[in-house]
Design a protein around this motif. Structure first.
Motif, PDB file in Angstrom:
ATOM      1  N   SER A  15      38.188 -60.073 -17.329  1.00 54.23           N
ATOM      2  CA  SER A  15      37.838 -59.078 -18.343  1.00 54.23           C
ATOM      3  C   SER A  15      36.672 -58.221 -17.913  1.00 54.23           C
ATOM      4  N   SER A  18      36.937 -54.250 -17.065  1.00 57.91           N
ATOM      5  CA  SER A  18      37.029 -53.182 -18.052  1.00 57.91           C
ATOM      6  C   SER A  18      35.685 -52.810 -18.653  1.00 57.91           C
ATOM      7  N   TRP A  63      40.389 -58.032  -4.857  1.00 56.46           N
ATOM      8  CA  TRP A  63      41.723 -57.519  -5.144  1.00 56.46           C
ATOM      9  C   TRP A  63      41.816 -56.076  -4.664  1.00 56.46           C
ATOM     10  N   ASP A  65      43.292 -52.177  -5.724  1.00 52.97           N
ATOM     11  CA  ASP A  65      43.838 -51.345  -6.788  1.00 52.97           C
ATOM     12  C   ASP A  65      44.406 -50.060  -6.211  1.00 52.97           C
ATOM     13  N   ARG A  68      43.196 -46.804  -9.934  1.00 55.79           N
ATOM     14  CA  ARG A  68      42.812 -47.017 -11.343  1.00 55.79           C
ATOM     15  C   ARG A  68      41.736 -48.087 -11.369  1.00 55.79           C
ATOM     16  N   ALA A  71      41.510 -50.705 -14.307  1.00 54.89           N
ATOM     17  CA  ALA A  71      42.689 -51.499 -14.658  1.00 54.89           C
ATOM     18  C   ALA A  71      42.437 -52.977 -14.396  1.00 54.89           C
ATOM     19  N   ASN A  72      43.013 -53.822 -15.236  1.00 57.61           N
ATOM     20  CA  ASN A  72      42.947 -55.264 -15.028  1.00 57.61           C
ATOM     21  C   ASN A  72      43.717 -55.606 -13.767  1.00 57.61           C
ATOM     22  N   GLN A  74      45.341 -58.094 -12.874  1.00 60.49           N
ATOM     23  CA  GLN A  74      46.616 -58.752 -13.137  1.00 60.49           C
ATOM     24  C   GLN A  74      47.710 -57.755 -13.530  1.00 60.49           C
ATOM     25  N   GLU A  75      47.315 -56.546 -13.928  1.00 58.57           N
ATOM     26  CA  GLU A  75      48.289 -55.542 -14.355  1.00 58.57           C
ATOM     27  C   GLU A  75      48.664 -54.578 -13.239  1.00 58.57           C
ATOM     28  N   LEU A  76      47.982 -54.698 -12.095  1.00 62.50           N
ATOM     29  CA  LEU A  76      48.249 -53.785 -10.984  1.00 62.50           C
ATOM     30  C   LEU A  76      49.463 -54.238 -10.181  1.00 62.50           C
ATOM     31  N   ASN A  77      50.225 -53.267  -9.728  1.00 63.56           N
ATOM     32  CA  ASN A  77      51.389 -53.557  -8.902  1.00 63.56           C
ATOM     33  C   ASN A  77      51.221 -52.827  -7.574  1.00 63.56           C
TER      34      ASN A  77
END
Length: 246
Positions: A15, A18, A63, A65, A68, A71-72, A74-77
């Motif tokens: 968290s 963000s 990680w 990104d 973005r 962005a979390n 876990q939501e990145l692709n």
């Protein structure tokens, strides 16, 4: 260019992404070995080295990104695997992070840009274990360039191909920069020079085949004979000095 952000953490590690505030007077203890990562398409993986130059052990999350930054994770692709995603780094010690390309539909005629993130979490205080504790953590982002094989020219020569032009709209003045090369061009400094006068340009990274507009500070018209002086960052974090006539 390396970008550091101070993050407020209210317990959950993820968290924290963000909740961002700028921290120009603060410094991270985790140092990344370089200012950018170049991933050749032919490489099985690349390694990014971290070092804890502080006096306390830190929990580090890493990680990638896609631009973005809020962005979390876990939501990145994104088509990359980063291992280990979370690790403990003791003071004076280092940690090697492996970045592996998983394949995907990335352009093969130009570079693609991503961002490598390092979030460092300080150890919890032992005072007031049952209280809500506000922790401060640093997040650092550096560019990741995925570089396909067989691109035309060399990355270090991309600055030579830049095309500069003046954009005058009333009293608003900017310098347009077109990049016809397949490589990203990142500036550390650029200025418009007229005689003994120098005017800073608000620069951005110019993508392959793209165009950016740089605002000129303190000038309303370009004098005859003016030129552009700039420093472009190379693959190793050094500078390539160049000069152009407008």
């Amino acid at each position: 260019m390396m970008k550091a952000i101070l993050t407020k953490l209210f317990v959950p590690l993820i968290s924290a992404v963000s909740c961002l505030i700028a921290a120009p007077a603060s410094y991270a203890d985790i140092v990344i070995s370089g200012t950018r990562v170049v991933y050749p398409a032919s490489a099985k993986n690349v390694t990014v080295k971290l070092e804890n130059r502080g006096i306390k052990p830190l929990l580090v999350q890493t990680w990638i990104d896609d631009g973005r930054e809020n962005a979390n994770p876990q939501e990145l692709n994104v088509p990359f695997l980063v291992t280990p995603p979370v690790s403990r780094v003791d003071p004076g010690k280092g940690q090697s992070i492996k970045v592996t390309y998983l394949g995907g539909q990335l352009p093969q005629d130009k570079e693609s840009l991503f961002w490598f993130n390092v979030l460092e979490i300080p150890p919890k205080t032992t005072d007031g274990a049952d209280k809500n504790i506000l922790q401060l953590a640093f997040r650092t982002r550096i560019k990741v360039f995925y570089r396909p094989e067989g691109l035309k020219g060399a990355a270090g020569d991309a600055v030579k191909t830049l095309q500069w032009s003046v954009n005058q709209s009333g009293k608003a003045l900017s310098i347009d920069v077109k990049n016809p090369s397949p490589y990203h061009v990142s500036f550390s400094r650029a200025q418009l020079v007229s005689g003994k006068n120098k005017y800073s340009l608000d620069t951005h990274t110019v993508p392959p085949g793209g165009k950016e507009s740089f605002k000129v500070t303190g000038l309303s018209a370009v004098p005859a004979g003016a030129k552009i002086e700039c420093d472009v960052i190379n693959d190793f974090g050094g500078s390539i000095k160049s000069e152009f006539t407008i």
